[in-house]
Design an enzyme around this catalytic site. Sequence first.
Site, PDB file in Angstrom:
ATOM      1  N   GLY A  29       0.792  -1.215   0.000  1.00  0.00           N
ATOM      2  CA  GLY A  29       0.000   0.000   0.000  1.00  0.00           C
ATOM      3  C   GLY A  29       0.825   1.267   0.000  1.00  0.00           C
ATOM      4  O   GLY A  29       2.053   1.247  -0.105  1.00  0.00           O
ATOM      5  N   ALA A  86      -2.523   0.618   7.394  1.00  0.00           N
ATOM      6  CA  ALA A  86      -3.743   0.066   7.971  1.00  0.00           C
ATOM      7  C   ALA A  86      -4.940   0.743   7.330  1.00  0.00           C
ATOM      8  O   ALA A  86      -4.878   1.905   6.928  1.00  0.00           O
ATOM      9  CB  ALA A  86      -3.770   0.265   9.482  1.00  0.00           C
ATOM     10  N   ASP A  87      -6.030  -0.004   7.234  1.00  0.00           N
ATOM     11  CA  ASP A  87      -7.263   0.566   6.706  1.00  0.00           C
ATOM     12  C   ASP A  87      -8.044   1.303   7.786  1.00  0.00           C
ATOM     13  O   ASP A  87      -8.763   2.258   7.509  1.00  0.00           O
ATOM     14  CB  ASP A  87      -8.130  -0.547   6.097  1.00  0.00           C
ATOM     15  N   GLY A  99      -7.437  -4.290   2.611  1.00  0.00           N
ATOM     16  CA  GLY A  99      -8.067  -3.575   1.506  1.00  0.00           C
ATOM     17  C   GLY A  99      -7.438  -3.885   0.162  1.00  0.00           C
ATOM     18  O   GLY A  99      -8.110  -3.888  -0.862  1.00  0.00           O
ATOM     19  N   GLU A 106       0.573 -10.403   5.159  1.00  0.00           N
ATOM     20  CA  GLU A 106       0.888  -9.347   6.128  1.00  0.00           C
ATOM     21  C   GLU A 106       0.812  -9.878   7.556  1.00  0.00           C
ATOM     22  O   GLU A 106       1.663  -9.567   8.394  1.00  0.00           O
ATOM     23  CB  GLU A 106      -0.067  -8.171   5.932  1.00  0.00           C
TER      24      GLU A 106
END
Length: 225
Positions: A29, A86-87, A99, A106
């Site tokens: 991400g 983190a989402d 996400g 992870e």
Amino acid sequence: MSYDDAIEALSFDALKHVKDNSIVGLGSGRAATALVRAMSSLVKDKNYKIIGVPTSLQIKIIAQKAGIPLVSADQVNHIDVVFDGADQIDSKKYIIKGGGGALLRENILFSLAKKVIVMADKTKFVKYLTREVPVEIHPQARNSAADAVKALGAKPKLRELDRGYPFFTENGNIILDCNFGMIRNPGTLTRKIKQIPGVIESGIFLRRPDIIYRARASRKFDVLN
């Protein structure tokens, strides 16, 4: 509002947690991408010997471009520090991830890590978790797992690509995005989810971060221990 400049700034600050001869877990991400690009300076300018353990093809490609040698998680017995995004993050430091679909890899890295550092912008911080929880399941359990998650109070939906095809993780599994509403007991919930036959991983991680970076505007950030 974009928090990219603050995430870039905190990425360079987070480098102080990387030592020479470290094994570093690389999440996926936006935040992990910024960290990997910043970490390339340790390899190129300071000649640090760093081995990276990527969680996805996306971060693997970025790390290769940054000149960071890579191994897979099954080639190490520990990881010195993991950096990831983190989402959503609640007041007790429980996080929702997945996400991007890399939640299994992870979570494996989290379990191997001596230290877990999570980086996220301030919009991700809440008192209670409310986002949909990604649940990675074996394709053969698509219906049975969905029914079991419903019995826990969720509204699950199969994650799909733009054309309506199912989304497959890099592990060949599918994801149910499960709306539980407000989650007051995330640890208890994720234990129940992981007891469902066919469930591979839950997007609520039981291992909570040791350090959290919270990005704010204008290259500012907070460090939460």
